[in-house]
Enzyme design. Sequence first.
Site, mmCIF file in Angstrom:
data_model
loop_
_atom_site.group_PDB
_atom_site.id
_atom_site.type_symbol
_atom_site.label_atom_id
_atom_site.label_comp_id
_atom_site.label_asym_id
_atom_site.label_seq_id
_atom_site.Cartn_x
_atom_site.Cartn_y
_atom_site.Cartn_z
ATOM 1 N N ASP A 187 -4.147 -28.584 21.683
ATOM 2 C CA ASP A 187 -4.180 -27.875 22.748
ATOM 3 C C ASP A 187 -4.285 -26.107 21.834
ATOM 4 O O ASP A 187 -4.387 -25.325 22.683
ATOM 5 C CB ASP A 187 -3.682 -27.445 23.718
ATOM 6 C CG ASP A 187 -2.077 -27.294 23.877
ATOM 7 O OD1 ASP A 187 -2.432 -26.157 24.607
ATOM 8 O OD2 ASP A 187 -1.706 -28.308 22.421
ATOM 9 N N ASP A 245 2.926 -30.936 25.404
ATOM 10 C CA ASP A 245 2.719 -29.518 26.226
ATOM 11 C C ASP A 245 2.112 -28.531 26.453
ATOM 12 O O ASP A 245 0.615 -28.416 24.832
ATOM 13 C CB ASP A 245 3.580 -28.761 26.059
ATOM 14 C CG ASP A 245 5.044 -29.497 26.121
ATOM 15 O OD1 ASP A 245 6.168 -28.328 27.206
ATOM 16 O OD2 ASP A 245 5.354 -29.602 25.394
ATOM 17 N N ASP A 291 -0.776 -34.702 21.332
ATOM 18 C CA ASP A 291 0.387 -32.956 21.830
ATOM 19 C C ASP A 291 0.821 -32.889 23.098
ATOM 20 O O ASP A 291 0.016 -33.911 23.727
ATOM 21 C CB ASP A 291 -0.544 -32.183 21.232
ATOM 22 C CG ASP A 291 1.061 -31.112 21.441
ATOM 23 O OD1 ASP A 291 1.753 -30.736 21.413
ATOM 24 O OD2 ASP A 291 -0.107 -30.174 22.278
#
Length: 223
Positions: free
Chosen positions: A169, A9, A7
């Site tokens: 995240d 961001d 991922d």
Amino acid sequence: MRTVIFDLDGTLADTSGDLLAAANHCFRQMGHGDVLEPGRDAPIALRGGRMMLTRGLERIGVYAVETVDAYYPVLLEAYAEAIDHHTQFYPGAMQAVEALKAAGYGVGICTNKPEALADLLLQRLGVRKVFDSLVGADTLPVRKPDPEPLREAARRAGGDPALCVLIGDSDTDRNTARAAGVPSVLVTFGPSGAEMAALEPEALLHHFDDLPGLIPNLIGQVV
């Protein structure tokens, strides 16, 4: 080939400062001033543009879906114009990526940021060529947590989708990996890091220095 898909961001980089600045640009245009705060509202930023607009408007008691729809393109334009002013890679992130490539893994990115913006950010940061693939929110007809973007990121990186791991995240990343039947590693140093253990990923990552050592024991697990 085995692949490690990231991922973007909140995982590879803290992009929250530039995202919040773009949202506050919209709120100032509406006449409300800066509504979202750097640091405090980083978890909202990493949920995307529409979420920032929604939470900000709710905070000041003027939420309307029509306002979100109207200002979302404004937000994207403002973000593109200043996409790398505050964004920073997390410590050791790119060193870990390079170590994985040196060990023979394909590396790619699977993000819910629009592909053009993700590509622009990586170009501005000087690392686009490091990644073998990039799949964004609008690359395919579906986006995470649908598993197909993750599988496509693995394919475009030259790998077998069944032999990949997703580094993320959020619950979105956890659910994407679970839907694809592959392991996930969730970072604990992002804005929502304290919540990651409750999502029960196959591994938690406290610092990128530890990532190359985790991967060999994870890829190939069926979850």
